[in-house]
Design an enzyme around this catalytic site. Structure first.
Site, PDB file in Angstrom:
ATOM      1  N   HIS A 150      18.807  57.277  67.498  1.00 46.95           N
ATOM      2  CA  HIS A 150      19.313  58.239  66.469  1.00 46.95           C
ATOM      3  C   HIS A 150      18.029  58.969  65.792  1.00 46.95           C
ATOM      4  O   HIS A 150      18.117  60.232  65.816  1.00 46.95           O
ATOM      5  CB  HIS A 150      20.282  57.808  65.383  1.00 46.95           C
ATOM      6  CG  HIS A 150      20.471  58.712  64.285  1.00 46.95           C
ATOM      7  ND1 HIS A 150      21.450  59.571  64.027  1.00 46.95           N
ATOM      8  CD2 HIS A 150      20.053  58.801  63.060  1.00 46.95           C
ATOM      9  CE1 HIS A 150      21.489  60.416  63.038  1.00 46.95           C
ATOM     10  NE2 HIS A 150      20.643  59.892  62.464  1.00 46.95           N
ATOM     11  N   GLU A 203      35.068  71.794  43.926  1.00 40.37           N
ATOM     12  CA  GLU A 203      33.797  72.586  43.348  1.00 40.37           C
ATOM     13  C   GLU A 203      32.608  72.525  44.257  1.00 40.37           C
ATOM     14  O   GLU A 203      31.979  73.470  44.267  1.00 40.37           O
ATOM     15  CB  GLU A 203      33.427  71.750  42.149  1.00 40.37           C
ATOM     16  CG  GLU A 203      34.655  71.981  40.774  1.00 40.37           C
ATOM     17  CD  GLU A 203      35.863  71.086  41.091  1.00 40.37           C
ATOM     18  OE1 GLU A 203      36.614  71.219  39.981  1.00 40.37           O
ATOM     19  OE2 GLU A 203      36.178  70.363  41.837  1.00 40.37           O
ATOM     20  N   PHE A 230      32.171  69.295  35.195  1.00 42.26           N
ATOM     21  CA  PHE A 230      32.261  69.182  36.716  1.00 42.26           C
ATOM     22  C   PHE A 230      31.357  69.977  37.404  1.00 42.26           C
ATOM     23  O   PHE A 230      31.233  69.914  38.855  1.00 42.26           O
ATOM     24  CB  PHE A 230      33.703  69.638  37.179  1.00 42.26           C
ATOM     25  CG  PHE A 230      34.835  68.863  36.389  1.00 42.26           C
ATOM     26  CD1 PHE A 230      34.810  67.704  36.539  1.00 42.26           C
ATOM     27  CD2 PHE A 230      36.100  69.382  35.835  1.00 42.26           C
ATOM     28  CE1 PHE A 230      35.918  66.905  35.771  1.00 42.26           C
ATOM     29  CE2 PHE A 230      36.940  68.873  34.992  1.00 42.26           C
ATOM     30  CZ  PHE A 230      37.042  67.477  35.396  1.00 42.26           C
ATOM     31  N   SER A 262      41.138  79.658  32.407  1.00 42.61           N
ATOM     32  CA  SER A 262      40.367  78.842  31.511  1.00 42.61           C
ATOM     33  C   SER A 262      38.750  79.417  31.186  1.00 42.61           C
ATOM     34  O   SER A 262      38.225  79.312  30.440  1.00 42.61           O
ATOM     35  CB  SER A 262      40.457  77.518  31.671  1.00 42.61           C
ATOM     36  OG  SER A 262      41.750  76.739  31.420  1.00 42.61           O
ATOM     37  N   GLY A 315      20.608  70.315  56.227  1.00 46.84           N
ATOM     38  CA  GLY A 315      20.305  68.580  56.388  1.00 46.84           C
ATOM     39  C   GLY A 315      21.314  67.726  55.546  1.00 46.84           C
ATOM     40  O   GLY A 315      21.536  66.889  56.164  1.00 46.84           O
ATOM     41  N   ASP A 331      29.096  63.942  63.783  1.00 45.70           N
ATOM     42  CA  ASP A 331      30.045  62.984  63.175  1.00 45.70           C
ATOM     43  C   ASP A 331      29.801  62.846  61.741  1.00 45.70           C
ATOM     44  O   ASP A 331      30.782  62.622  61.012  1.00 45.70           O
ATOM     45  CB  ASP A 331      30.030  61.550  64.000  1.00 45.70           C
ATOM     46  CG  ASP A 331      30.475  61.741  65.458  1.00 45.70           C
ATOM     47  OD1 ASP A 331      31.503  62.141  65.709  1.00 45.70           O
ATOM     48  OD2 ASP A 331      29.533  61.225  66.204  1.00 45.70           O
ATOM     49  N   LEU A 379      24.326  66.297  54.922  1.00 43.70           N
ATOM     50  CA  LEU A 379      25.472  66.432  55.649  1.00 43.70           C
ATOM     51  C   LEU A 379      26.641  67.237  55.092  1.00 43.70           C
ATOM     52  O   LEU A 379      26.947  66.858  54.047  1.00 43.70           O
ATOM     53  CB  LEU A 379      25.736  65.351  56.419  1.00 43.70           C
ATOM     54  CG  LEU A 379      24.621  64.459  57.189  1.00 43.70           C
ATOM     55  CD1 LEU A 379      25.003  63.110  58.087  1.00 43.70           C
ATOM     56  CD2 LEU A 379      24.280  65.617  58.316  1.00 43.70           C
ATOM     57  N   HIS A 425      19.109  67.462  60.761  1.00 43.78           N
ATOM     58  CA  HIS A 425      18.193  66.329  61.260  1.00 43.78           C
ATOM     59  C   HIS A 425      17.854  66.729  62.643  1.00 43.78           C
ATOM     60  O   HIS A 425      16.947  66.176  63.116  1.00 43.78           O
ATOM     61  CB  HIS A 425      18.611  64.831  61.176  1.00 43.78           C
ATOM     62  CG  HIS A 425      20.120  64.810  61.745  1.00 43.78           C
ATOM     63  ND1 HIS A 425      21.306  65.051  61.131  1.00 43.78           N
ATOM     64  CD2 HIS A 425      20.291  64.285  62.880  1.00 43.78           C
ATOM     65  CE1 HIS A 425      22.250  64.668  61.899  1.00 43.78           C
ATOM     66  NE2 HIS A 425      21.794  64.145  62.948  1.00 43.78           N
ATOM     67  N   HIS A 438      36.160  65.061  29.820  1.00 46.19           N
ATOM     68  CA  HIS A 438      36.163  66.508  30.198  1.00 46.19           C
ATOM     69  C   HIS A 438      35.084  66.900  29.201  1.00 46.19           C
ATOM     70  O   HIS A 438      34.770  68.267  29.067  1.00 46.19           O
ATOM     71  CB  HIS A 438      37.296  67.117  29.925  1.00 46.19           C
ATOM     72  CG  HIS A 438      38.263  67.102  31.043  1.00 46.19           C
ATOM     73  ND1 HIS A 438      38.835  65.771  31.776  1.00 46.19           N
ATOM     74  CD2 HIS A 438      38.945  67.882  31.944  1.00 46.19           C
ATOM     75  CE1 HIS A 438      39.552  65.927  32.570  1.00 46.19           C
ATOM     76  NE2 HIS A 438      39.659  67.269  32.693  1.00 46.19           N
ATOM     77  N   ARG A 483      33.374  82.146  26.615  1.00 43.12           N
ATOM     78  CA  ARG A 483      34.029  82.140  27.933  1.00 43.12           C
ATOM     79  C   ARG A 483      34.842  83.407  27.998  1.00 43.12           C
ATOM     80  O   ARG A 483      34.811  84.303  29.189  1.00 43.12           O
ATOM     81  CB  ARG A 483      34.932  81.095  28.076  1.00 43.12           C
ATOM     82  CG  ARG A 483      36.060  80.762  27.203  1.00 43.12           C
ATOM     83  CD  ARG A 483      36.945  79.662  27.547  1.00 43.12           C
ATOM     84  NE  ARG A 483      38.151  79.593  26.378  1.00 43.12           N
ATOM     85  CZ  ARG A 483      39.375  78.934  26.514  1.00 43.12           C
ATOM     86  NH1 ARG A 483      39.611  78.539  27.802  1.00 43.12           N
ATOM     87  NH2 ARG A 483      39.815  78.790  25.682  1.00 43.12           N
TER      88      ARG A 483
END
Length: 657
Positions: free
Chosen positions: A260, A409, A435, A382, A115, A155, A117, A67, A471, A355
């Site tokens: 800000h 991840e 995930f 896996s 940008g 911050d 954060l 920003h 899962h 896989r």
């Protein structure tokens, strides 16, 4: 010297005020507070050449707190990157070179889109990984790859959980050439930092294996210079420099959240410029001595380093011609010279999970493609992301190609982005498909930045079985398909998986998500490389005239073929289309698409063991799962949801009346 420093910083701050006031939009707070930090970094330390912004051995700078882009644009303007005063005046306007947050590929000198954060910290960490890996994978590699990576955060970045994932990884890997400059102004948008944050930040970094330094006065250029100089000496740890600044320095509202993200306005802007900075000039004014100062510092240093590097590289080429050529070939992420066109021979009648097929393909292509580095979020066994007989990337083995990203991840995805932003290296990351939710912002950033990240998402359906609905992905594939400039490929067998990997490695500007099965799938008689390259194709043709077209992906292609045989016994003739990639197929010419889909939408059925969301684009009828899964052996889960060829047969019969 003090006078030119004072004048330069006043110029930087004044330009930031002017451009935000003119746009009537922007974030002056951090820009005004951090101006001395970036002044010091650019004039005294950062090595880059504005004449060649893509120079591979330049220092990298990432503005994690994107920003504060106005500050970065002012620095790029003063440092000769081609941004004009008119560009500065066009801040935050449509199609300008100075958009609201920095965008890679859009503005010269911007090393990373930032940008959201925390992402910049993780991207910078990935850049540091790339620098270390490349240097270690070439003979005398430090002669061609040897630079620092700097990142400026605030911050807010450190409050995002992502930041700690990256900080932890960087400390564990002892990425000593990563330097984080922390603007500690103690204010966020809603008010004082104490409303939401009370950590001892230095102890946090120290506990994560970092050096920490502190500058008590953010306007003290000498102290900032000394801290950066000290940080560059580190041999075994990344360094965090905590700089105490005043948000919106110079404004009557300095030190508060009011400065800000709102323009100062004409009156307060003039107060800051004239009364505090002593800079009494018209708007957008840059003194000639300031321009000369940047020419004599940043620009001169960068050009000299660039010339010396090119001479050294030619000497390197004479000694290591093959490696020099490889190094040049890989700078822009293009692996086309190394990827074999022909697929290997596959065992007819075999059955393997995609896989496992992906793991085999990865290892096969690795032998041909140099600088392919990656790993998974602690699920290498896996998701099959480990290179056979490969070495782990560690502080003692930077040449290693297997990266243990840990259970991180989000950071893993962002760090891959940093590696690709750096250049000279190709990468892949992997985890369970469900995930991918944790990684979505990183995937979106890769797509926005046109980075060819490779995501291996296994355990792609309710076939996960006993681990249950937490899962078992349902909506994740629809989410991935919804992201612009992402190619999702869900291969149906081993042959399609190799083809998918080839497409992923050939890409230079588009991320690719490979959606992989846990369960074994039969090698299909009709699967082929060319069909995958076109996104969809007829994998099992109708006998005479098709009554319906079954469009399936992944593990469901074999189920559709099974149903096709049963339907034929009932005198119903259907075509089976394998559609591994919506995105690729949608880009094919209309004639080809019509030849594959054949019949109108009301005669097509989608078959996918996931959410049916979005399938209306391709078919009117759907066999999918629009609810969460269940825990139990896979065969019992299939039975519970009646995801069987018999159900598909019944659906086709009902459609035909």
């Amino acid at each position: 010297m003090k006078e030119i420093q004072t004048l330069s910083i006043a110029t930087i701050r004044s330009l930031c005020i002017d451009m935000i006031n003119k746009a009537n939009s922007g974030h002056p707070g951090m820009a005004l507070g951090s101006a001395p930090i970036l002044y010091t970094l650019f004039t005294k330390h950062l090595v880059s050449n504005p004449d060649d912004p893509e120079w591979i051995n330049r220092d990298r700078f990432v503005l994690s707190a994107g920003h504060a882009s106005d500050l970065l644009y002012v620095m790029l303007h003063l440092c000769g990157y081609g941004l004009t005063i008119d560009d500065i005046k066009s801040f935050r306007q449509i199609d300008s070179l100075t958009p609201g947050h920095p965008e890679y590929h859009w503005t010269k000198g911007v090393d990373a889109t930032s940008g959201p954060l925390g992402q910049g910290i993780a991207q910078a960490t990935g850049m540091a990984v790339a620098e270390a890996s490349i240097a270690a994978n070439y003979t005398d590699g430090k002669k061609i790859m040897n630079h620092y990576t700097y990142v400026l955060c605030g911050d807010g970045c450190l409050q995002e959980g992502l930041s700690q994932e990256a900080i932890s990884f960087a400390g564990h890997q002892k990425l000593n050439k990563l330097i984080l400059l922390y603007d500690a102004n103690q204010v966020t948008l809603d008010g004082g930092l104490d409303l939401s944050f009370s950590e001892d930040v230095r102890k946090r970094f120290e506990a994560s294996g970092w050096n920490t330094l502190e500058v008590m006065d953010g306007n003290d250029v000498d102290a900032i210079d000394k801290a950066i100089t000290e940080a560059k000496k580190s041999k075994d740890k990344p360094t965090m420099v905590m700089v105490h600044t005043i948000i919106g320095y110079g404004s009557a509202k300095q030190g508060t959240s009011k400065v800000h993200g709102s323009p100062l306005g004409v009156e307060d802007g003039r107060h800051a410029k004239v009364d505090v900075y002593g800079f009494d000039h018209e708007d957008f004014y840059v003194p000639e001595e300031v321009r000369k100062h940047f020419e004599e510092t940043f620009i001169a240093r960068g050009r000299k380093a660039y010339e010396e590097y090119n001479k050294d590289f030619e000497d390197y080429r004479k000694k290591h011609e093959a490696e020099a050529t490889r190094f040049e070939n890989l700078q822009h992420l293009d692996l086309s010279k190394y990827i074999p066109e022909e697929l290997p021979d596959f065992v007819e009648g075999s059955s393997t999970s995609t896989r496992v097929a992906s793991g085999k393909a990865l290892n096969a292509y690795m032998l041909a493609c140099p600088m392919l580095v990656g790993g998974s979020a602690d699920v290498a066994g896996s998701v099959m992301t480990k290179l056979d007989n490969g070495v782990n990337f560690t502080p003692d083995h930077r040449e290693g190609h297997n990266v243990n990203w840990g259970i991180r991840e989000f950071a893993m995805g962002c760090m891959q982005n940093g590696m690709l932003l750096h250049g000279g290296i190709r990468s892949y990351v992997g985890c369970f498909a469900v995930f991918s939710d944790y990684m979505k912002p990183a995937i979106r950033m890769a797509a926005l930045s046109r980075l060819p990240g490779i995501y291996l998402f296994s355990h792609d359906s309710i076939a996960v079985g006993e681990d249950g609905p937490t899962h078992q992905p349902i909506e994740q594939l629809a989410m991935l398909r919804s992201i612009p400039n992402v190619r999702v490929i869900r291969p149906a067998d081993e042959r399609e998986t190799y083809s998918a990997w080839k497409l992923a490695l050939k890409s230079t500007e588009t991320p690719t998500a490979l959606i992989l099965s846990r369960q074994n799938l039969p090698l299909l008689e009709g699967s082929n490389d060319e069909g995958v390259a076109r996104g969809a194709y007829v994998v099992s043709k109708e006998k005479k005239r098709a009554d319906l077209v079954l469009i399936a992906t992944g593990s469901e292609v074999s189920l559709a073929i099974e149903a096709q045989k049963k339907l034929l016994d009932k005198k119903i003739d259907v075509r089976v289309v394998s559609m591994p990639s919506w995105e690729i197929f949608a880009k094919q010419d209309l004639e080809y698409r019509k030849s594959v889909l054949l019949l109108p939408s009301e005669r097509r059925v989608s078959v996918e063991m996931l959410s049916t969301f979005g399938w209306g684009k391709w078919a009117k009828y759907h066999m999918g799962i629009d609810e969460f899964g269940a825990s139990g052996p896979a065969k019992d889960v299939f039975k519970k949801f009646d995801f069987t060829s018999d159900r598909l047969v019944k659906l086709c019969e009902d459609i035909l009346g």
